[in-house]
Design an enzyme around this catalytic site. Structure first.
Site, PDB file in Angstrom:
ATOM      1  N   HIS A 156      73.663  11.128  30.159  1.00  0.00           N
ATOM      2  CA  HIS A 156      73.857  11.749  28.841  1.00  0.00           C
ATOM      3  C   HIS A 156      72.794  11.327  27.830  1.00  0.00           C
ATOM      4  O   HIS A 156      72.630  11.990  26.797  1.00  0.00           O
ATOM      5  CB  HIS A 156      75.228  11.393  28.274  1.00  0.00           C
ATOM      6  CG  HIS A 156      76.379  11.999  29.000  1.00  0.00           C
ATOM      7  ND1 HIS A 156      76.446  13.326  29.329  1.00  0.00           N
ATOM      8  CD2 HIS A 156      77.530  11.431  29.481  1.00  0.00           C
ATOM      9  CE1 HIS A 156      77.579  13.569  29.978  1.00  0.00           C
ATOM     10  NE2 HIS A 156      78.249  12.430  30.086  1.00  0.00           N
ATOM     11  N   ASP A 196      78.508  14.115  38.775  1.00  0.00           N
ATOM     12  CA  ASP A 196      79.418  13.614  37.753  1.00  0.00           C
ATOM     13  C   ASP A 196      80.163  14.799  37.141  1.00  0.00           C
ATOM     14  O   ASP A 196      79.593  15.881  36.970  1.00  0.00           O
ATOM     15  CB  ASP A 196      78.616  12.879  36.676  1.00  0.00           C
ATOM     16  CG  ASP A 196      79.483  12.139  35.677  1.00  0.00           C
ATOM     17  OD1 ASP A 196      79.540  10.902  35.746  1.00  0.00           O
ATOM     18  OD2 ASP A 196      80.088  12.799  34.805  1.00  0.00           O
ATOM     19  N   HIS A 198      80.959  15.391  34.227  1.00  0.00           N
ATOM     20  CA  HIS A 198      80.397  15.803  32.940  1.00  0.00           C
ATOM     21  C   HIS A 198      78.953  16.265  33.128  1.00  0.00           C
ATOM     22  O   HIS A 198      78.212  15.698  33.938  1.00  0.00           O
ATOM     23  CB  HIS A 198      80.431  14.644  31.941  1.00  0.00           C
ATOM     24  CG  HIS A 198      81.802  14.100  31.694  1.00  0.00           C
ATOM     25  ND1 HIS A 198      82.323  13.053  32.443  1.00  0.00           N
ATOM     26  CD2 HIS A 198      82.755  14.455  30.812  1.00  0.00           C
ATOM     27  CE1 HIS A 198      83.554  12.798  32.018  1.00  0.00           C
ATOM     28  NE2 HIS A 198      83.841  13.629  31.036  1.00  0.00           N
ATOM     29  N   ASP A 289      83.809  10.490  38.756  1.00  0.00           N
ATOM     30  CA  ASP A 289      84.886  10.736  37.797  1.00  0.00           C
ATOM     31  C   ASP A 289      85.515  12.109  37.953  1.00  0.00           C
ATOM     32  O   ASP A 289      86.235  12.561  37.066  1.00  0.00           O
ATOM     33  CB  ASP A 289      84.385  10.551  36.363  1.00  0.00           C
ATOM     34  CG  ASP A 289      83.095  11.312  36.083  1.00  0.00           C
ATOM     35  OD1 ASP A 289      82.565  11.956  37.015  1.00  0.00           O
ATOM     36  OD2 ASP A 289      82.612  11.262  34.941  1.00  0.00           O
TER      37      ASP A 289
END
Length: 660
Positions: A156, A196, A198, A289
């Protein structure tokens, strides 16, 4: 479905390799990265325990002894400058020096979802440097593959700012280092696979116009409402300039996606493009995740192992894994172990796969293929109707009272079957006998209940419209620690009104997965003279009410039939309340009838009378709400023009302190 041939070929390959000596798999773990922790939140999901549990399972299982253990190294500023600005580097370098805890908390508050402490600088430099160290040794041929067990994560982090638990963009820095600084190693094309849950916004932005890097991200998107939000994770974001076509986003429309959904994407998007791109090395932004409360999906350790195994045939097996997210420690450790076993060419554990992907998965795959087909002609062909017509019923997951649930997920060793049970063509799998197709059943009741309207009366955080929209559209709002998956029907309420009801509002329970420590709102099922609770009423369909009822209560349920149907709607108008047995483990499984408004029934959901007795006796804790949850209620009351901010705060305070 191509999935089957992929598993078959990869398993035969790993079986043949089993008799050979272990490949050279590098591991990096350094306890100094555990010094980075949140100062103001002992329960922060990005905790030091994340990497500890991975190292413990690799060590206790003997796997670490079969690997090459490398020393962690600090990244150098000139390496970080390949991706980050000077100001960003100076911020992270100096953040842990001479700042008080209170100042560190204030500085972190200026950024999106990060924290700093006295160990943050050291951990960030070690994380970025360790990924470089593994990558360089794999590129040199000193290692066949490797896994950098690092934190803080990186995907990120943007060029000029940290965000989303990430301080430096670890994989992006290592990628740029190999391409720009070590070209003599012959690594000219790199595939980055970010699984991931996200979207890897920072990595995407770094290479958006770079044709040397094929960036692939499969993630929850929820129309841009899922973290990190915005349209960056959309399937239409395919790169620009010379990099056009080299950015691939597969954006899930909903949570709950499982092994079958991910492997369908591998077979029908990633693998065909990877074959044409022909990378020299692969980085995996390995976030585990997609099977925890923050992610809201259901990928198993076996699923991760197969996704990795399918990539082992590319780039001569030169694969560098770098830890990103993953916040359920048990699932995180097992998933990491399963992947290292693949790098070691061990045979993956065989267990049953979900039979079919969701209908929404095929829809997303088709959108992605169509968008990318002008760059990758191999994706231009239409997928066979007999393939995409095989779907699983949508299972909504995520609830505000998840702490009450049993662990419904299967362990890795459960349902172990023979290879023949798994490797059969999807197109040959059919619903047989007299059983009704659950997808058809789901569509049937949804169609019926979508025509029936009710008032959903809410007294808690759903009084805030932005919070309630999460239950309809999916996503999360300010203060929430985990997102909602949303409803199948994402239409907003036809009308919103406010009323007061003579029921007692109170707050209880120790914590929730959505809001953290602190109580949440409950409504006494019985009415009492002198009580006065403000309630925001949304006019929604009975179908939507079912999806909200589920999300408020349990983590998952096969919605091939409704929780609360039209018969129950008639019955409750006489009986006044109906505890819904299917979700009885949840805190809000008692549906209460409050009358009618404009001839439409008014329904709310709360605890049962027996639960109230447990609160009174002390079995369940009466507990004031946390600041974030209370603020959400206050905002709802103020935005609804019911009370001023001061009056709303006093209203919440009285309800949370008045004896039950």
């Amino acid at each position: 479905m191509e999935l089957n041939g992929g598993i078959e070929s990869s398993l035969s390959r790993t079986n043949d390799a089993a008799a050979e000596k272990d490949p050279r798999v590098g591991l990096i773990y350094d306890a100094r990265m555990c010094k980075h922790h949140a100062l103001d939140d002992d329960d922060h999901p990005e905790s030091p325990a994340r990497i500890r549990v991975i190292w413990e399972i690799l060590s206790s299982s003997g796997i670490a002894n079969r690997c090459v253990i490398l020393d962690a190294k600090d990244a150098e500023d000139n390496q970080l400058a390949l991706v980050h600005t000077k100001n960003h580097i100076n911020l992270i370098k100096n953040i842990s020096s001479g700042n008080s805890d209170s100042k560190l908390i204030r500085i972190a508050a200026q950024y999106n979802s990060v924290y700093f402490n006295q160990g943050s600088s050291e951990a960030a430099y070690l994380a970025a440097g360790s990924v470089i160290e593994v990558a360089e040794k794999v590129a040199k041929g000193e290692l066949d593959s490797g896994f950098a067990i690092v934190r803080p994560p990186g995907h990120h982090a943007e060029e000029s700012r940290p965000m989303g638990f990430c301080l430096y963009s670890n994989v992006a820095v290592a990628t740029r280092f190999l391409l720009n600084e070590r070209s003599e190693l012959g690594i000219g094309k790199i595939l980055i696979v970010d699984w991931d849950v996200h979207h890897g916004n920072g990595t995407q932005n770094t290479f958006y116009n770079d044709p040397r890097v094929l960036f692939f991200s499969v993630h929850r998107y929820n129309n841009g409402d899922f973290y990190p939000g915005g349209n960056g994770g959309s399937h239409i974001m395919t790169g620009k300039g010379e990099g056009a076509g080299y950015n691939i986003n597969v954006p899930w429309e909903n949570g709950g996606c499982r092994d079958a959904d991910y492997l369908a994407v591998w077979d029908h998007v990633l693998i065909p493009v990877a074959k044409q791109f022909n990378p020299d090395l692969i980085f995996i932004s390995a976030g585990f995740d997609a099977d925890d409360p923050l992610g809201g999906c259901s990928v198993t350790p076996y699923g991760y192992s197969v996704m990795l195994d399918k990539l082992m045939g590319f780039a001569g097996g030169k694969i560098v894994m770098a830890l990103e997210g993953g916040y359920d420690r048990n699932s995180l450790a097992k998933s990491a172990k399963a992947c290292v076993e693949v790098l070691l060419h061990d045979k993956p554990v065989i267990r049953s796969l979900d039979v079919y992907p969701f209908e929404s998965t095929w829809r997303v795959i088709q959108m992605v293929r169509k968008e990318l087909s002008k760059y990758w002609p191999i994706l231009a062909a239409e997928l066979p109707e007999e393939l995409i017509s095989q779907t699983s019923p949508f299972v909504i997951s995520s609830s505000d009272s998840e702490g009450e649930h049993d662990n419904d997920s299967l362990s890795l060793s459960e349902e172990v079957q023979t290879i023949d049970d798994i490797i059969q063509p999807f197109t040959n799998l059919k619903v047989t006998g007299d059983c009704q197709d659950p997808t058809t059943a789901s569509h049937s009741w949804r169609s019926e209940l979508s025509k029936i309207y009710v008032w959903y009366a809410t007294y808690g955080s759903n009084m805030n419209l932005s919070r309630f929209r999460c239950y309809i559209e999916g996503g999360q709002t300010e203060g929430m620690r985990r997102p909602c998956v949303g409803s199948m029907d994402k239409r907003m309420p036809e009308e919103t009104i406010w009323k007061t009801f003579p029921h007692r509002l109170f707050f209880g329970r120790d914590r929730t997965s959505t809001w953290g420590l602190g109580g949440v709102a409950f409504l006494h099922p019985n009415s009492y003279v002198g009580e006065n609770t403000y309630m925001c009423m949304y006019k929604i369909t009975l179908e939507q009410f079912n999806d909200v009822l589920l999300q408020e209560n349990i983590s998952s349920y096969d919605m091939s039939r409704p929780l609360f149907d039209s018969t129950a709607l008639q019955t409750i108008q006489t009986e006044k309340c109906i505890p819904v047995e299917s979700v009885q483990r949840g805190w809000y499984h008692n549906v209460v009838y409050l009358g009618k408004e404009n001839d439409f029934p008014i329904l709310t959901m709360t605890c049962t009378i027996s639960d109230v007795d447990s609160f009174v006796s002390g079995k369940y804790r009466v507990n004031p709400p946390c600041k974030e949850y209370a603020n959400t209620l206050v905002k709802g009351l103020v935005q609804g023009k019911q009370l001023s901010e001061e009056e709303a705060s006093a209203y919440i305070h009285e309800a949370s302190t008045k004896p039950l």
